[in-house]
Design a protein around this motif. Sequence first.
Motif, PDB file in Angstrom:
ATOM      1  N   UNK A 136       1.026  -1.266   0.013  1.00 20.81           N
ATOM      2  CA  UNK A 136      -0.035   0.145  -0.040  1.00 20.81           C
ATOM      3  C   UNK A 136       0.940   1.240   0.014  1.00 20.81           C
ATOM      4  N   UNK A 185      -1.812  -1.751  -5.909  1.00 23.55           N
ATOM      5  CA  UNK A 185      -1.480  -2.674  -4.807  1.00 23.55           C
ATOM      6  C   UNK A 185      -2.638  -3.462  -4.011  1.00 23.55           C
ATOM      7  N   UNK A 186      -2.153  -4.919  -4.280  1.00 24.33           N
ATOM      8  CA  UNK A 186      -3.245  -5.804  -3.595  1.00 24.33           C
ATOM      9  C   UNK A 186      -2.372  -6.985  -2.818  1.00 24.33           C
ATOM     10  N   UNK A 187      -3.226  -7.358  -1.791  1.00 26.42           N
ATOM     11  CA  UNK A 187      -2.591  -8.486  -1.265  1.00 26.42           C
ATOM     12  C   UNK A 187      -3.238  -9.897  -1.797  1.00 26.42           C
ATOM     13  N   UNK A 201      -4.031 -13.047   0.562  1.00 24.75           N
ATOM     14  CA  UNK A 201      -3.927 -13.923   1.903  1.00 24.75           C
ATOM     15  C   UNK A 201      -5.035 -14.951   2.270  1.00 24.75           C
ATOM     16  N   UNK A 202      -4.528 -15.849   3.021  1.00 22.75           N
ATOM     17  CA  UNK A 202      -5.561 -16.760   3.433  1.00 22.75           C
ATOM     18  C   UNK A 202      -6.393 -16.101   4.494  1.00 22.75           C
ATOM     19  N   UNK A 203      -6.929 -17.088   5.399  1.00 20.90           N
ATOM     20  CA  UNK A 203      -7.728 -16.687   6.486  1.00 20.90           C
ATOM     21  C   UNK A 203      -6.560 -16.057   7.283  1.00 20.90           C
ATOM     22  N   UNK A 204      -6.732 -14.556   7.592  1.00 18.93           N
ATOM     23  CA  UNK A 204      -5.757 -13.970   8.366  1.00 18.93           C
ATOM     24  C   UNK A 204      -5.406 -14.521   9.727  1.00 18.93           C
ATOM     25  N   UNK A 239      -3.932  -9.910 -12.460  1.00 21.62           N
ATOM     26  CA  UNK A 239      -3.518 -11.103 -12.036  1.00 21.62           C
ATOM     27  C   UNK A 239      -2.535 -10.858 -11.092  1.00 21.62           C
ATOM     28  N   UNK A 240      -1.915 -11.861 -10.304  1.00 21.25           N
ATOM     29  CA  UNK A 240      -0.965 -11.722  -9.131  1.00 21.25           C
ATOM     30  C   UNK A 240       0.349 -11.414 -10.013  1.00 21.25           C
ATOM     31  N   UNK A 256     -12.277 -18.440   1.135  1.00 23.74           N
ATOM     32  CA  UNK A 256     -12.644 -16.991   1.405  1.00 23.74           C
ATOM     33  C   UNK A 256     -12.474 -16.159  -0.009  1.00 23.74           C
ATOM     34  N   UNK A 257     -11.803 -16.876  -0.851  1.00 22.29           N
ATOM     35  CA  UNK A 257     -11.375 -15.824  -2.139  1.00 22.29           C
ATOM     36  C   UNK A 257     -12.508 -15.674  -2.910  1.00 22.29           C
ATOM     37  N   UNK A 266     -11.334  -8.943  -2.618  1.00 20.27           N
ATOM     38  CA  UNK A 266      -9.967  -9.093  -2.395  1.00 20.27           C
ATOM     39  C   UNK A 266      -9.345  -8.285  -3.742  1.00 20.27           C
ATOM     40  N   UNK A 316      -9.813  -5.034  -1.742  1.00 20.97           N
ATOM     41  CA  UNK A 316      -8.600  -5.087  -1.141  1.00 20.97           C
ATOM     42  C   UNK A 316      -7.481  -4.396  -1.981  1.00 20.97           C
ATOM     43  N   UNK A 317      -7.795  -3.923  -2.937  1.00 21.57           N
ATOM     44  CA  UNK A 317      -6.814  -3.255  -3.876  1.00 21.57           C
ATOM     45  C   UNK A 317      -6.650  -1.712  -3.839  1.00 21.57           C
ATOM     46  N   UNK A 318      -5.437  -1.159  -3.608  1.00 20.21           N
ATOM     47  CA  UNK A 318      -5.527   0.115  -4.034  1.00 20.21           C
ATOM     48  C   UNK A 318      -4.933   0.703  -5.068  1.00 20.21           C
ATOM     49  N   UNK A 375      -7.814  -7.571 -17.232  1.00 17.92           N
ATOM     50  CA  UNK A 375      -6.756  -8.758 -17.798  1.00 17.92           C
ATOM     51  C   UNK A 375      -7.129  -9.225 -19.029  1.00 17.92           C
ATOM     52  N   UNK A 396      -5.912 -17.643  -9.651  1.00 17.23           N
ATOM     53  CA  UNK A 396      -5.853 -16.403 -10.686  1.00 17.23           C
ATOM     54  C   UNK A 396      -6.105 -16.774 -12.039  1.00 17.23           C
ATOM     55  N   UNK A 397      -6.715 -15.604 -12.785  1.00 21.82           N
ATOM     56  CA  UNK A 397      -6.952 -15.909 -14.119  1.00 21.82           C
ATOM     57  C   UNK A 397      -5.728 -14.950 -14.947  1.00 21.82           C
ATOM     58  N   UNK A 398      -4.979 -15.572 -15.490  1.00 27.77           N
ATOM     59  CA  UNK A 398      -3.623 -14.846 -16.050  1.00 27.77           C
ATOM     60  C   UNK A 398      -3.680 -14.674 -17.444  1.00 27.77           C
TER      61      UNK A 398
END
Lengths: 193, 417
Positions: A19, A34-36, A38-41, A62-63, B116-117, B167, B171-173, B272, B354-356
Amino acid sequence: VFQVRIHGRGGQGAVTAAELLSLAAFARGRHAQAFPSFGSERTGAPVLAFCRIDEREIRTREPVSQPDALIVLDPTLLHQVDVFGGLRPDGYVLINSVRSFAQLGLAEWVGGFARERLLTVPASDLAREHAGQMRPNAALLGALAALTAVVSLDSVVHAIQMRFSGRLAVANAAAAQACFAFVEREREALSHA
Amino acid sequence: VLEQLEGSRAVARTVALCRAEVIPAYPISPQTHIVEALSAMVKTGELAPCEFVNVESEYAAMSVAIGASATGARAYTATASQGLLYMAEALYNASGLGLPIVMTLANRAIGAPINIWNDHSDSMSQRDCGWIQLYAESNQEAADMHILAFRLAEELSLPVMVCMDGFILTHAYEQIDLPTQRQVDSFLPAFQPRQVLDPAEPVTIGAMVGPEAFTEVKYLAHAKQMQALDLLPELSAELAVTLGRDTCGLLRGYRVEDAQTVVVALGSVLGTIEDTVDELRARGEKVGALGIKAFRPFPLAEVRAALAHVERVVVLEKALAVGIGGIVSQNVRNALSGMSADVYTVIAGLGGRPITKASLGRLLGVAQDDALAPMTFLDLNVELVERELARTRQCRRSGPHAENMLRDIGVVAAGAV
């Protein structure tokens, strides 16, 4: 696009580091995402966070699988997670450790990469000294600024001041500055080696 | 003013700009940051007048939203995944009663196995509950959609669900331009309810309706929702003028005009896909993308018009309808009935996989060669499936699939190993 992947453990500030990095890039008029992941925190569980920095709009979600820079907040992850997966041959690596790559058992591994772009830094020690806590994230962003210049130290400090206030902002900025200076000295030494 | 913001915070601040008056909420990942931020704004008085109600479940959250909306308050809540399932009965009541509640759905998979995803299993499970459903591609779009959602909901007296990928977006900035209070106020007037519970003028709502009029009430529910197909584009155009940027509309095409193959998708994966389209276009492949922003009501005529010239339609779906396959693709086939285009179903991104760009590029290459199967699971680990199938053949008490497969790939699940 410049892509950073941050490996840490829950509680070390990997997500906040991504972040902050995006804030630092944004403050200089660049696009940043920016993005994370994680699993269950859970405190101590492996955590991944990503940051992309570009001059134009970033659309992909995509990651980051082929990072330009890698930050490892906890060296014990080296035994648990494929932290180096997809690292570009000219990629940058920062590992939070007081030990050298050889002491971490990576002497052979570093041979395949641009040596001057790989550093271990005592970020937790610097965080403890300057910020009074062990969370190494801000310090490592100072290190990233020194190693890559993808963001400046000023913009990292600016991001820390945006995100935190009071003593926390001052302390984290000091840790980032100290780690920046450490990396400058290390690179100086490497270039004379 | 441009800011670098987390998606959840951008949505929370937008909901505050929309002057939500009652917010009943129950926390569930990945929605929690949104209602946390709102509860803080209510506490500090930044969002006032507003009542934040800590409820004991999602069923209660939607029930309180129904009660609040019926008294003429602008009601908002947010949820995800199992939380949406738990409020399912109340969802039908909100829409059946014609109450313009706005809800953010932070899209997340549904268990079992617990996960959870992100995927779209939750919102797709409630696609026919009478709520309008919008899907955001970016956090800017998610924020803007909430302003549209309140106006659309209140003009039609129907609830609206704004779906944003958990997420990946929440959860993205990224950089976001939030409107000013003045801009929002000029677009979104105070809520004028069509029906209101008022002790001064007592009425009842929620009558029991028998066979004599049930069909007619339902007919109107459908007719009313279909009005959004005209109203949403109008409101989007109006909001675009207010904000000085494009807003969602029903659909968004990307390099569709001369495309032979078009990928149809909902939500954040479109970014993407658009990057992949650019890469394939650079190699001379005539591909494009079509984003569906409004899934309910489904823009049949608009989808048909957008894809009229296309040879192949690849529908990329983040949900699986067990026993038939695709959900979005059924709707797209409906839109294209009688036309010659081949429609392919691709199930992708389930439970946060992930979808790449690499996988999408390969997939579109196969599609362009006319070698794509009618239904594909993107990046399916066939070997993992085969091993488990072999186990089930070898022994009667082969155990639970989830734990067996986790053990195969070296992830230690809960419990003894």
